[in-house]
Design an enzyme around this catalytic site. Structure first.
Site, PDB file in Angstrom:
ATOM      1  N   ARG A 357      59.158 -41.943 -60.042  1.00 48.82           N
ATOM      2  CA  ARG A 357      58.147 -40.989 -59.594  1.00 48.82           C
ATOM      3  C   ARG A 357      58.090 -41.014 -58.063  1.00 48.82           C
ATOM      4  O   ARG A 357      57.774 -42.045 -57.467  1.00 48.82           O
ATOM      5  CB  ARG A 357      56.771 -41.360 -60.156  1.00 48.82           C
ATOM      6  N   GLU A 359      56.006 -40.365 -55.869  1.00 45.90           N
ATOM      7  CA  GLU A 359      54.610 -40.214 -55.466  1.00 45.90           C
ATOM      8  C   GLU A 359      54.342 -41.156 -54.297  1.00 45.90           C
ATOM      9  O   GLU A 359      54.564 -42.361 -54.406  1.00 45.90           O
ATOM     10  CB  GLU A 359      53.674 -40.562 -56.629  1.00 45.90           C
ATOM     11  N   ARG A 365      48.030 -49.660 -58.344  1.00 41.86           N
ATOM     12  CA  ARG A 365      48.294 -49.053 -59.654  1.00 41.86           C
ATOM     13  C   ARG A 365      49.644 -48.349 -59.728  1.00 41.86           C
ATOM     14  O   ARG A 365      50.077 -47.984 -60.813  1.00 41.86           O
ATOM     15  CB  ARG A 365      47.204 -48.010 -59.971  1.00 41.86           C
ATOM     16  N   HIS A 366      50.274 -48.107 -58.579  1.00 43.69           N
ATOM     17  CA  HIS A 366      51.442 -47.229 -58.567  1.00 43.69           C
ATOM     18  C   HIS A 366      52.710 -47.923 -58.062  1.00 43.69           C
ATOM     19  O   HIS A 366      52.658 -48.792 -57.199  1.00 43.69           O
ATOM     20  CB  HIS A 366      51.176 -46.001 -57.689  1.00 43.69           C
ATOM     21  N   GLU A 514      44.336 -46.547 -67.306  1.00 39.85           N
ATOM     22  CA  GLU A 514      45.260 -45.866 -68.208  1.00 39.85           C
ATOM     23  C   GLU A 514      46.591 -46.605 -68.326  1.00 39.85           C
ATOM     24  O   GLU A 514      47.160 -47.044 -67.332  1.00 39.85           O
ATOM     25  CB  GLU A 514      45.516 -44.446 -67.696  1.00 39.85           C
ATOM     26  N   SER A 517      50.020 -42.106 -71.967  1.00 35.34           N
ATOM     27  CA  SER A 517      49.697 -40.697 -72.180  1.00 35.34           C
ATOM     28  C   SER A 517      50.558 -40.190 -73.331  1.00 35.34           C
ATOM     29  O   SER A 517      51.741 -40.531 -73.420  1.00 35.34           O
ATOM     30  CB  SER A 517      49.983 -39.870 -70.919  1.00 35.34           C
ATOM     31  N   ARG A 568      52.078 -51.754 -66.384  1.00 35.71           N
ATOM     32  CA  ARG A 568      50.620 -51.650 -66.454  1.00 35.71           C
ATOM     33  C   ARG A 568      50.066 -52.420 -67.647  1.00 35.71           C
ATOM     34  O   ARG A 568      49.007 -53.043 -67.547  1.00 35.71           O
ATOM     35  CB  ARG A 568      50.191 -50.182 -66.524  1.00 35.71           C
TER      36      ARG A 568
END
Length: 594
Positions: A357, A359, A365-366, A514, A517, A568
């Site tokens: 990703r 991002e 968290r990432h 989270e 998903s 996670r």
């Protein structure tokens, strides 16, 4: 003066020159006295000096004889244990261990080994000397298995000599050695070692790989909790100041606590830390539990590609790269390929692999690369079949690691204290709709969430606040949020037939964060194309057109699935301060090494 005499003794009394010789000088002086012999005063002086020298020589001889009787020497002699120790590199690779002695791992040492010789290969965790004849070393193997090793030099100087004791005590920490010794029971348990009821009486030690005298980060520092997760390199003018921050002294301990940057710059010591090995072991168990559960439920494993020819899911947050005369992309998800497997005739599939990703999110968290645990399955009646399957595999994982990894969890919590992870009782799993979750926030959450609406996506602070409410209200840290609003889900999410404002899509949460998903996918090409247009994406764009066309090639059954972030799951189950601690080699927007 006595030590000096012992080092260079005077000759024995019988080797002294005649007593008259020292009196020669006084006699010459007496020549002026009309040829008379030495005076009485001179003779007495000479006799006294001779007696003193003789007594000195006698005492030295006695000391030498006593030293020899005790197995000592006053001068250099051969080291009879010289073949039993050393640095292999300096010995040009030449060293010898007993051929009939068993190689063992520390965790397997038991009563059956007491009194027997064994060979162990391990790291020297620390070493100390106690007098000239005794030394102790702490040896460590994988998984924080440690044992005390003892060296005792005897009067014969073999198999252990005083030089060997001195050598062992001077080995640099984190050097890799091979030792041969006898397993014995200590007088009392060695509390500092994991193997506390046994010790090794070592007779041979060879350094196979020496560590530097000064480590970039000690094992003690590596095993301390990390509180600073910044991975930015300090500016040159601030290097000295930041260097102090990197090794700050924690209030509760005098051992330096290093930053994540220091850990990554010293990756070997980072990975040797018992806490990191425990986290890695738990991570491996999660993967194994995921795979075994799904295989037992009829799932087939497959391998999606990482290199793809078009940006998936509309092209947002994707890594681009040159690919010969074209452009290639790193896959953001195996989503499309899971669906292709179902379209290709499989009923249930799963994959374990990297996800990328692009991002620019520098948060705990990432990461820009993480490991995805993905599954997809045919739906027979209702999309909740998928929800229940995913819930089942995660509950299986959580209960499994509690059982299999109790020691590792305890070790991690000794460094990163955490409240016990609460699981729902069987039959009392918590499944809320998105609207119900928002209502809980409005009714029981912090003041700033009193006006949240049912059609907006949930922010990270909202998720954490809801997690705290669920824990207090339902006594669980694990729950499901179902029926996400249409605007918060991608184009392939199936709309609820009864309420098109929401989707048949859900998220799973751990401690209010989270981890998954999932939901039902659209399997009709016309419906799919309409949703793509509604989302503002060109259905004929590269990658998207190919995806839609798959559903036109043949009839595809209703299906759904989900994607779990392995890092996670591990981090939030253990309540670690950052997901980076759960990754082998974390990748962030600012860090690509090591």
């Amino acid at each position: 003066m006595a030590d000096s005499a012992a080092t260079t003794p005077a000759p024995p009394a019988e080797q002294q020159p005649p007593a008259a010789a020292p009196a020669a000088a006084p006699a010459a002086e007496g020549a002026e006295g009309e040829g008379e012999g030495p005076s009485k005063k001179a003779q007495k002086k000479a006799e006294a000096k001779a007696k003193k020298e003789a007594e000195k020589a006698r005492r030295a001889a006695e000391r030498e004889a006593a030293a020899k009787a005790a197995g000592k020497t006053t001068g250099p002699t051969e080291d009879l244990a010289k073949d039993n120790y050393g640095v292999v590199k300096e010995r040009k690779g030449q060293f010898e261990l007993s051929a009939d002695v068993e190689d063992v791992n520390l965790k397997n040492i038991g009563e059956e080994h007491v009194g027997k010789a064994v060979i162990v290969r391990a790291w020297v965790q620390n070493a100390r000397i106690q007098g000239a004849k005794m030394a102790f070393v702490e040896l460590r193997e994988e998984g924080a298995w440690t044992i005390q090793g003892v060296f005792v030099a005897n009067n014969e100087g073999t198999p252990v000599s005083k030089p060997m004791v001195k050598f062992a005590a001077g080995i640099n920490p984190e050097s890799f050695v091979v030792v041969e010794g006898t397993v014995q029971k200590p007088l009392e348990p060695v509390k500092s070692c994991k193997v506390s009821n046994y010790e090794l009486h070592i007779r041979k030690i060879f350094v196979l790989a020496a560590a530097p005298q000064m480590l970039g980060m000690t094992l003690a520092a590596a095993n301390r909790p990390i509180t600073n997760f910044s991975d930015e390199e300090p500016a040159p003018e601030k290097a000295a100041e930041d260097g102090v921050d990197k090794l700050s002294i924690a209030a509760e301990s005098s051992i330096p606590a290093a930053t994540m940057l220091t850990h990554l710059d010293n990756i070997i010591m980072h990975k040797r830390a018992p806490v990191q090995q425990a986290i890695a072991d738990i991570r491996m168990e999660v993967k194994d539990l995921f795979r075994s559960y799904l295989k037992s439920h009829g799932f087939k494993e497959f391998e999606p590609p990482c290199l793809i020819g078009a940006a998936s899911e509309g092209g947002a947050n994707v890594f681009r790269m040159p690919y010969f005369d074209k452009e290639a992309f790193l896959a953001q998800s195996p989503q499309f390929y899971k669906q292709f497997e179902i379209a290709g005739g499989r009923k249930r599939v799963f994959s374990i692999g990297p996800v990328f990703r692009a991002e620019n999110s520098n948060t705990p968290r990432h990461m820009t690369e993480f490991t995805g645990l993905d599954l997809e399955m045919e739906i027979k009646k209702d999309y909740r079949e998928v929800l229940l399957m995913l819930e089942g595999v995660l509950l299986h994982i959580f209960r499994g690691i509690k059982e299999r990894c109790a020691a590792e969890i305890e070790l991690v919590r000794s460094v990163y204290p955490a409240e016990e992870f609460l699981l729902p009782e069987p039959g009392k799993e918590v499944r809320l709709t998105f609207a119900e979750g928002q209502k809980l926030l409005r009714d029981e959450g912090p003041e700033e969430f009193r006006n949240v609406t049912d059609d907006e996506d949930m922010s990270t602070p909202q998720e954490k606040a809801l997690g705290a409410i669920v824990r207090k209200k339902f006594n669980t840290d694990f729950y499901v949020l179902d029926k996400f609003p249409e605007g918060a889900r991608p184009f392939y999410a199936k709309l609820d037939d009864a309420n098109p404002k929401v989707t048949n899509a859900f998220d799973f949460f751990l401690r209010g964060q989270e981890i998954l998903s999932g939901g039902q996918r659209i399997n009709d090409p016309e419906e799919l194309e309409a949703r793509i247009i509604q989302k503002g994406v060109d259905p004929k764009s590269a990658g998207i057109k190919d995806y839609v066309d798959v559903f036109r090639q043949a009839g595809v059954p209703a299906h759904g699935g989900g994607g779990i972030g392995l890092d996670r799951v591990v981090a939030w189950f253990l309540n670690l301060p950052s997901v980076h601690l759960a990754a082998y080699y974390p990748r962030t927007p600012k860090r690509l090494l090591p």
